[in-house]
Design an enzyme around this catalytic site. Sequence first.
Site, PDB file in Angstrom:
ATOM      1  N   LYS A  80       0.849  -1.201   0.000  1.00  0.00           N
ATOM      2  CA  LYS A  80       0.000   0.000   0.000  1.00  0.00           C
ATOM      3  C   LYS A  80       0.879   1.244   0.000  1.00  0.00           C
ATOM      4  O   LYS A  80       1.862   1.304   0.751  1.00  0.00           O
ATOM      5  CB  LYS A  80      -0.914  -0.032   1.230  1.00  0.00           C
ATOM      6  CG  LYS A  80      -1.980   1.053   1.252  1.00  0.00           C
ATOM      7  CD  LYS A  80      -2.890   0.896   2.466  1.00  0.00           C
ATOM      8  CE  LYS A  80      -3.963   1.970   2.517  1.00  0.00           C
ATOM      9  NZ  LYS A  80      -4.824   1.831   3.717  1.00  0.00           N
ATOM     10  N   SER A 155      -9.739   2.083   2.659  1.00  0.00           N
ATOM     11  CA  SER A 155      -8.863   2.817   1.764  1.00  0.00           C
ATOM     12  C   SER A 155      -7.890   1.924   0.992  1.00  0.00           C
ATOM     13  O   SER A 155      -7.377   2.324  -0.038  1.00  0.00           O
ATOM     14  CB  SER A 155      -8.050   3.839   2.564  1.00  0.00           C
ATOM     15  OG  SER A 155      -7.227   3.171   3.517  1.00  0.00           O
ATOM     16  N   SER A 179      -9.837  -0.260   6.933  1.00  0.00           N
ATOM     17  CA  SER A 179      -9.286  -0.247   5.567  1.00  0.00           C
ATOM     18  C   SER A 179      -8.506  -1.475   5.131  1.00  0.00           C
ATOM     19  O   SER A 179      -8.104  -1.562   3.976  1.00  0.00           O
ATOM     20  CB  SER A 179      -8.406   0.982   5.379  1.00  0.00           C
ATOM     21  OG  SER A 179      -9.209   2.121   5.308  1.00  0.00           O
TER      22      SER A 179
HETATM   23  N1  GLN Z   1     -13.147   4.394   5.948  1.00  0.00           N
HETATM   24  C1  GLN Z   1     -12.590   4.884   7.176  1.00  0.00           C
HETATM   25  C2  GLN Z   1     -12.203   6.323   6.993  1.00  0.00           C
HETATM   26  O1  GLN Z   1     -12.486   6.863   5.993  1.00  0.00           O
HETATM   27  C3  GLN Z   1     -11.408   4.059   7.583  1.00  0.00           C
HETATM   28  C4  GLN Z   1     -10.212   4.322   6.769  1.00  0.00           C
HETATM   29  C5  GLN Z   1      -9.020   3.494   7.181  1.00  0.00           C
HETATM   30  O2  GLN Z   1      -9.135   2.484   7.882  1.00  0.00           O
HETATM   31  N2  GLN Z   1      -7.861   3.957   6.766  1.00  0.00           N
HETATM   32  O3  GLN Z   1     -11.640   6.934   7.841  1.00  0.00           O
END
Ligand code: GLN
Length: 497
Positions: A80, A155, A179
């Site tokens: 990532k 994400s 995410s």
């Molecule tokens: N979808 C969540 C957010 O937008 C979690 C994102 C994540 O785990 N990086 O914050």
Amino acid sequence: MADLTRLTAAETAARIAAGEVSAVEVAQAHLDRITEVDAKVHAFLHVDTEGALNAAKAVDERRAKGDALGPLAGVPLALKDVFVTQGVPTTCGSKILEGWIPPYDATVTRRLKEAGVVILGKTNMDEFAMGSSTENSAYGPTGNPWDLTRIPGGSGGGSAAALAAFEAPLAIGTDTGGSIRQPGAVTGTVGVKPTYGSVSRYGLVAFSSSLDQGGPCARTVLDAALLHAAIAGHDPLDSTSIDAPVPDVVGAARNGDVRGMRIGVVKEFGGDGYQAGVLERFNESVELLRELGAEVVEISCPHFDYAMPAYYLIAPSEASSNLARFDAMRYGLRVGDNGDRSAEEVMSLTREAGFGPEVKRRIMLGTYALSSGYYDAYYGQAQKVRTLIARDFDAAFAQVDVLISPTTPTTAFPIGERADDPMAMYLADLCTIPSNLAGNAAMSLPCGLAPEDGLPVGLQIIAPTMADDRLYKVGAAVEAAFLDRWGAPLLDQAPAL
Ligand code: GLN
């Protein structure tokens, strides 16, 4: 020879160690696969062909010399783009980091290299890991290999899509609110958020430091465990790193068994707002666990209903402070520096051009929640809720070994459907956020396809802090039972790309 991109990481490493195939051949097969499908999928932001082939060559040379190879030597991986990589671009999905080449490796990156893992490149993600669909990437969305018109989760959508598209057998994600797990759920892959502090955050671009956690993504539970073991463990460079032995996740994954275990179904996760097919597959998993010899009981965690609002105060607050470092001076983009403008003007023009709408929204939310007049009412209050959620977990784990729930309320939604509706987007993480707030470990693994749309559904397993091995013990048992029932891995049912 069988298609090398279809092997698991464990099989790949075994074949390389036995000399049946070279690491270079394995790397090349995956690079070819990326060339073949990634124009459609867009899992990668950057493919490091030369670096990957060099790393593979080094593994082959070590083997030729008779050196002992680690359990993942020569296995390709998609990283990532939130972890820094020396000499290889790191953008975090943001324009503000475009062109930045980190001068050092994150601890996770370094450990992967030391394990002989072959890093193929950097994967697409929501900008600064803020999102649940990868649509917030400044570099365009990623498609879900099950249906390219749908989101691969976020994400870490790029990492999950790379696995599901057979571009890599392993990937790394980060989980601040879900995410790793939510992309795993909607792509039919396995994703684990380890206990907070058990995988180093050194060199991980910070979003919300008290929640961010790197972890493994794979197509099988054992592969996830092997990767987990390779990256976890104390790191003096991260002050929140836990100085204690990592639980034996690999041993647990090799000995899946739920007999005699007590498993709690989280009462608060289900009902209104959940897709019928998701609940159907989840209920089937509950039955399966009973058949496998677990005792399944219902457990109430009443404060989980407040997890979302607490998260959307804490995460933006920490983000607003973390993102202050992007000041047009230190990294990447610099806009409007014509010699006449002040540093403040250049900073403001750079942030205006370099940050996307979701990142700006979070910075504003967080700045407001932390402002002196509102700190107690918002940030302070959210921290108290966080404590209540941790207590709910403590009470639950006094009664059961693990908790289970659907990973996410729906299957993959169409790209664009929630893009203009932040609240609908935030709901994707309803079931995953409590574990980030409390810091304990959780996994998502595939439990079938929803009948109404034929898309993957994720089962979430939640374990106490530093009992990550329980995820793998339960996960491996569930995975083996489903494999038996389905006759083949779920991903074999995904349409050809
Ligand atoms: N979808 C969540 C957010 O937008 C979690 C994102 C994540 O785990 N990086 O914050």
